[in-house]
Design a protein around this motif. Sequence first.
Motif, PDB file in Angstrom:
ATOM      1  N   SER A 157      84.798 -21.847  54.945  1.00  9.77           N
ATOM      2  CA  SER A 157      85.204 -21.096  53.753  1.00  9.77           C
ATOM      3  C   SER A 157      85.729 -19.723  54.109  1.00  9.77           C
ATOM      4  O   SER A 157      86.675 -19.226  53.484  1.00  9.77           O
ATOM      5  CB  SER A 157      84.031 -20.984  52.774  1.00  9.77           C
ATOM      6  OG  SER A 157      83.038 -20.087  53.247  1.00  9.77           O
ATOM      7  N   SER A 217      89.690 -18.677  53.411  1.00  8.73           N
ATOM      8  CA  SER A 217      89.988 -17.579  52.475  1.00  8.73           C
ATOM      9  C   SER A 217      90.993 -16.584  53.041  1.00  8.73           C
ATOM     10  O   SER A 217      91.476 -15.722  52.306  1.00  8.73           O
ATOM     11  CB  SER A 217      88.693 -16.829  52.128  1.00  8.73           C
ATOM     12  OG  SER A 217      88.248 -16.035  53.231  1.00  8.73           O
ATOM     13  N   LEU A 259      89.330 -19.344  47.178  1.00 13.86           N
ATOM     14  CA  LEU A 259      88.498 -18.759  48.226  1.00 13.86           C
ATOM     15  C   LEU A 259      88.929 -17.330  48.532  1.00 13.86           C
ATOM     16  O   LEU A 259      88.083 -16.448  48.741  1.00 13.86           O
ATOM     17  CB  LEU A 259      88.569 -19.619  49.487  1.00 13.86           C
ATOM     18  CG  LEU A 259      87.788 -20.928  49.409  1.00 13.86           C
ATOM     19  CD1 LEU A 259      88.280 -21.915  50.455  1.00 13.86           C
ATOM     20  CD2 LEU A 259      86.292 -20.663  49.600  1.00 13.86           C
ATOM     21  N   HIS A 260      90.225 -17.090  48.545  1.00 15.63           N
ATOM     22  CA  HIS A 260      90.699 -15.726  48.799  1.00 15.63           C
ATOM     23  C   HIS A 260      90.241 -14.787  47.685  1.00 15.63           C
ATOM     24  O   HIS A 260      89.786 -13.660  47.955  1.00 15.63           O
ATOM     25  CB  HIS A 260      92.220 -15.719  48.908  1.00 15.63           C
ATOM     26  CG  HIS A 260      92.797 -14.370  49.199  1.00 15.63           C
ATOM     27  ND1 HIS A 260      92.509 -13.663  50.350  1.00 15.63           N
ATOM     28  CD2 HIS A 260      93.635 -13.575  48.472  1.00 15.63           C
ATOM     29  CE1 HIS A 260      93.154 -12.512  50.336  1.00 15.63           C
ATOM     30  NE2 HIS A 260      93.830 -12.430  49.202  1.00 15.63           N
ATOM     31  N   SER A 317      86.608 -14.056  48.107  1.00 18.39           N
ATOM     32  CA  SER A 317      86.345 -13.115  49.208  1.00 18.39           C
ATOM     33  C   SER A 317      86.610 -11.683  48.783  1.00 18.39           C
ATOM     34  O   SER A 317      85.897 -10.759  49.177  1.00 18.39           O
ATOM     35  CB  SER A 317      87.186 -13.483  50.427  1.00 18.39           C
ATOM     36  OG  SER A 317      88.565 -13.189  50.212  1.00 18.39           O
ATOM     37  N   MET A 322      80.927 -18.968  48.633  1.00 19.30           N
ATOM     38  CA  MET A 322      82.215 -19.566  48.973  1.00 19.30           C
ATOM     39  C   MET A 322      82.092 -20.949  49.597  1.00 19.30           C
ATOM     40  O   MET A 322      82.960 -21.802  49.430  1.00 19.30           O
ATOM     41  CB  MET A 322      83.009 -18.627  49.890  1.00 19.30           C
ATOM     42  CG  MET A 322      83.630 -17.466  49.127  1.00 19.30           C
ATOM     43  SD  MET A 322      84.169 -16.093  50.184  1.00 19.30           S
ATOM     44  CE  MET A 322      85.090 -16.932  51.462  1.00 19.30           C
TER      45      MET A 322
END
Length: 315
Positions: A240, A244, A264-265, A268, A276
């Motif tokens: 993850s 991300s 995921l980005h 983050s 995540m």
Amino acid sequence: MHLDLGVRDAAPDAVLAAARHAESGDFDGIQVPELAHDPLIACALAGSVTERIHTATSIAVAFARNPMTVAQAANDAQLASKGRFSLGLGSQVKPHIEKRFSMPWTAPAPRMREFIAAVRAIWDSWETGERLNVRGEHYTHTLMTPMFSPGQNPYGSPEIWLAAVGPAMTALAGEAADGFIAHAFTTPEYLAEVSLPALADGRARSGRKTTDVILTPFVVTGSDEPERAAAEKAVRSQISFYASTPSYRPVMELHGWENAADALHAASRRGEWDQMGQLITDDMMQAFATFCAPADLRPALEARFASVATRACVT
């Protein structure tokens, strides 16, 4: 396919213990990353107390150093191991080079090409006694007197491996290096469709016939269910993190996981690191990770990667 042990704790006592463990066990070598300790020193130490296993930096940060210091340290590691050492290099990323190492950052692929050529020229000067004459955009090495030359290495110069993710640096590995270190965040499909063609393009430019492929695969294993569950949770978290990061988005795109990469980005950026891993699906885990019992590690990796890789390194 050779199986290496990844040594994350490269403090002197720890790396000596890891080297002896690998030597007495089912491993063909050890690989040392650049984390809290110098991997070149660690490899020299490990090579000096073993007789069979291969040692390698995976990786030493090239742009934190210069070609002369790297050539010298790698030459010593080759001597200490009696020819069982490979110099794995990587570029790192701009914030680390500028803010951690206080070194300049420039376009990495052209600079790495010059770095590798300079290291090889220094080794050649020691081997042949011919005048050192490196004059490049980033590195100039024109002074080498007998006092500072170690002379010929009886075991020859080390192999150079290059870590790469994108096509440009991967092609450079095929062009200028003896081995290509693939990032852990890869899949058999990405290797086949992106990495290996880029390697072939690089070899075509230089006329090289072969390039070793070195993998650092994610592995989920354990002696019982609680251990396996803990290992799977840790691997999901690692995947993850990489998924991300925009730099690794092409791997996700190849599999049609752009929406997951976006989610995921965003997570983050909100600092939701602990959550995540829940966004990594079972299909993603199967694509990125190898699942096996501890006793089946080598055959499981060979079944998955032996057709493309010469070495695999597991921690």
